[in-house]
Motif scaffolding. Structure first.
Motif, mmCIF file in Angstrom:
data_model
loop_
_atom_site.group_PDB
_atom_site.id
_atom_site.type_symbol
_atom_site.label_atom_id
_atom_site.label_comp_id
_atom_site.label_asym_id
_atom_site.label_seq_id
_atom_site.Cartn_x
_atom_site.Cartn_y
_atom_site.Cartn_z
ATOM 1 N N ASN A 36 7.510 -75.145 10.723
ATOM 2 C CA ASN A 36 8.102 -75.127 12.060
ATOM 3 C C ASN A 36 9.461 -75.818 12.029
ATOM 4 O O ASN A 36 9.896 -76.332 10.992
ATOM 5 C CB ASN A 36 7.170 -75.793 13.074
ATOM 6 C CG ASN A 36 6.713 -77.165 12.612
ATOM 7 O OD1 ASN A 36 7.529 -78.013 12.239
ATOM 8 N ND2 ASN A 36 5.406 -77.392 12.623
ATOM 9 N N GLY A 51 7.737 -70.524 9.843
ATOM 10 C CA GLY A 51 6.686 -70.053 10.723
ATOM 11 C C GLY A 51 5.950 -68.845 10.168
ATOM 12 O O GLY A 51 6.228 -68.350 9.072
ATOM 13 N N TYR A 88 8.310 -71.179 19.474
ATOM 14 C CA TYR A 88 8.233 -72.498 18.861
ATOM 15 C C TYR A 88 8.474 -73.542 19.951
ATOM 16 O O TYR A 88 9.606 -73.776 20.358
ATOM 17 C CB TYR A 88 9.271 -72.621 17.742
ATOM 18 C CG TYR A 88 9.046 -71.636 16.615
ATOM 19 C CD1 TYR A 88 8.349 -72.005 15.471
ATOM 20 C CD2 TYR A 88 9.521 -70.320 16.712
ATOM 21 C CE1 TYR A 88 8.130 -71.101 14.441
ATOM 22 C CE2 TYR A 88 9.305 -69.409 15.687
ATOM 23 C CZ TYR A 88 8.609 -69.805 14.557
ATOM 24 O OH TYR A 88 8.390 -68.906 13.535
ATOM 25 N N GLU A 104 9.087 -76.659 20.682
ATOM 26 C CA GLU A 104 9.538 -77.854 19.976
ATOM 27 C C GLU A 104 10.877 -78.318 20.535
ATOM 28 O O GLU A 104 11.621 -77.546 21.148
ATOM 29 C CB GLU A 104 9.710 -77.571 18.481
ATOM 30 C CG GLU A 104 8.475 -77.048 17.784
ATOM 31 C CD GLU A 104 8.747 -76.720 16.334
ATOM 32 O OE1 GLU A 104 9.026 -77.653 15.561
ATOM 33 O OE2 GLU A 104 8.713 -75.520 15.985
#
Length: 365
Positions: A76, A68, A102, A104
Motif C-alpha cells: 500500500n 496493491g 486506498y 490512506e
C-alpha cells in the motif's frame, strides 16, 4: 540471516566499519538489522539488558514495482512512503498501482536520489483514475490532507484519483516542492502553504474542486493544460504561469480565474462558461487579473447567461497592471438586464498601463 564478527576492543574504543558479509535486500521492504554482544573479555555478559541495538533499513528503489492487488511488490501507499522517504531511488522508478481504493493518508518528503533523470512516477495499472484512487476519510483537522508533498521533487502522478472525504484539503504542497506533474488524474482541492514552488504541470485532469497556489517568494513555471475545472483557480506571486486549452464550466462561483502579483501570465485557448444559479447573489467575474506585469490573454472563449438574480460588473477585469496584451478573444454575455440597474461589461480595465487590445469580439445581449 546471521553474521558473526570477532575481535578486540579496548575500553572506550570504537570501530567505524565492520565487514560482516553480503545480502541482497529487497527494495521497499523493511529490513531489521540487530547487533548484540556474545561475550565480554572472553567471558559471559553479566548484563544482557544493554548489549544490543536494532536499526530498520530499506534498500533504494530502481526500476518498476507493483503496488496493491494480488502478490504486489509493495502492499500500500503507507508502506511505500515509509520506504521511499528513507531509502530513495538509484535510477528512474515507476510504481504501477493496481485498481482499488486506498484509504490512506500519504506523505512524501524530499526523496534521496531523486533528480530530473532519476524521476518517480505513480501510474494506474488499470489506466483509470476512477478505479484507482487514494482517499482519506478520517476527520483530522490538524493534518487535513490526502496527499502531502513536503519538499518533494521530480514526482509524477498519472491516471490516479486523489480525493479527501471528511475534510477540506486534498493535496497540500509544502517546502520547496517542485518538478511535479499530475496527468489524467481525478483531483480534489489543492492548496499550498506560502512556500516557493517551481515547475508544476497539471495536464488533462478532472479538477473537482478549487486550486489555490500562493508563493511567499515568486514561484517559477506553472502550467495548467487541457484540464476540466469546476471551481476557482487562484494563483498569486508566480513567474510564467500558463493556463492553456482548459475547459471551465462554473455554477455558483464568484471568481473563476484570479491571478495576482504575477509576471508573464499566459491565458490562451481556454473555454469558460458561467452558469450561475439563482441563489448565488454575488458579483460574478470570469477572470480577474490584478497587479500583474506582461499578462497575455489570447484566443479564449468566454460566455455567460442569466438574469437579475446575479450581477456581472465586468466579465473580464484587469486591475493595477502593466503591459497587457488582449487579443482574439470572444466574450458573449446573454443577460436579461432589463430592470437590473447596471448593464454588464464584457471587459473592464482599471489603472492599466500599456494595454494593447486587438481582434476581440465582445457581445452583450
Amino acid at each position: 540471516m546471521l553474521f558473526r564478527s570477532s575481535g578486540n576492543l579496548a575500553f572506550g574504543q570504537a570501530i567505524s566499519d565492520v565487514t560482516l558479509g553480503s545480502n541482497l535486500f529487497q527494495a521497499g521492504k523493511r529490513n531489521e538489522i540487530k547487533a548484540w554482544i556474545v561475550s565480554v573479555n572472553n567471558g559471559s555478559d553479566l548484563n544482557n539488558q544493554n548489549d544490543s541495538t536494532i536499526k530498520n533499513l530499506y534498500a533504494s528503489f530502481c526500476g518498476t514495482y507493483t503496488v496493491g492487488g494480488v502478490s504486489p511488490d509493495i502492499n500500500n501507499f503507507t508502506e511505500l512512503s515509509n520506504a521511499l522517504n528513507i531509502a530513495g531511488v538509484l535510477c528512474p522508478v515507476v510504481f504501477k498501482v493496481r485498481p482499488g481504493v486506498y484509504n490512506e493518508q500519504v506523505k512524501f518528503i524530499s526523496i534521496p536520489g531523486a533528480s530530473e533523470i532519476n524521476s518517480i512516477k505513480f501510474q494506474s495499472d488499470g489506466g483509470d483514475s476512477l478505479n484507482t484512487r487514494i482517499e482519506y476519510s478520517l476527520f483530522n483537522p490538524s493534518n487535513d490532507f490526502t496527499l502531502l508533498l513536503d519538499g518533494t521533487n521530480y514526482m509524477t502522478f498519472e491516471k490516479i484519483g486523489i480525493k479527501r472525504i471528511g475534510g477540506s484539503k486534498n493535496i497540500r504542497l509544502k517546502g520547496t516542492a517542485g518538478n511535479l506533474s499530475f496527468n489524467n488524474c481525478l483531483l480534489g482541492k489543492i492548496r499550498n502553504e506560502n512556500v516557493y514552488l517551481q515547475n508544476l504541470l497539471f495536464e488533462k485532469n478532472n479538477m473537482l474542486d478549487s486550486v489555490v497556489l500562493f508563493n511567499s517568494t515568486q514561484g517559477q513555471n506553472l502550467i495548467f493544460n487541457s484540464n476540466k475545472f469546476s471551481k476557482l483557480i487562484y494563483l498569486k506571486n508566480w513567474n510564467n504561469p500558463k493556463l492553456l486549452n482548459n475547459i471551465a464550466i462554473f455554477a455558483g462561483a464568484k471568481e473563476i480565474i484570479r491571478i495576482e502579483n504575477s509576471f508573464k501570465s499566459e491565458i490562451n485557448g481556454n473555454k469558460i462558461t458561467v452558469q450561475p444559479t439563482s441563489e448565488y447573489n454575488q458579483d460574478i467575474y470570469a477572470m480577474i487579473i490584478d497587479q500583474c506585469d506582461s499578462a497575455k490573454i489570447i484566443n479564449n472563449t468566454m460566455s455567460a447567461q442569466g438574469d437579475c438574480s446575479f450581477n456581472i460588473p465586468a466579465f473580464l477585469s484587469v486591475l493595477r497592471s502593466n503591459a497587457l496584451y488582449l487579443a482574439n478573444n470572444t466574450v458573449t454575455l446573454t443577460y436579461n438586464y432589463n430592470g437590473c440597474g447596471t448593464r454588464p461589461s464584457a471587459v473592464s480595465l482599471y489603472n492599466v498601463n500599456n494595454a494593447f487590445l486587438e481582434n476581440n469580439n465582445m457581445i452583450v445581449m
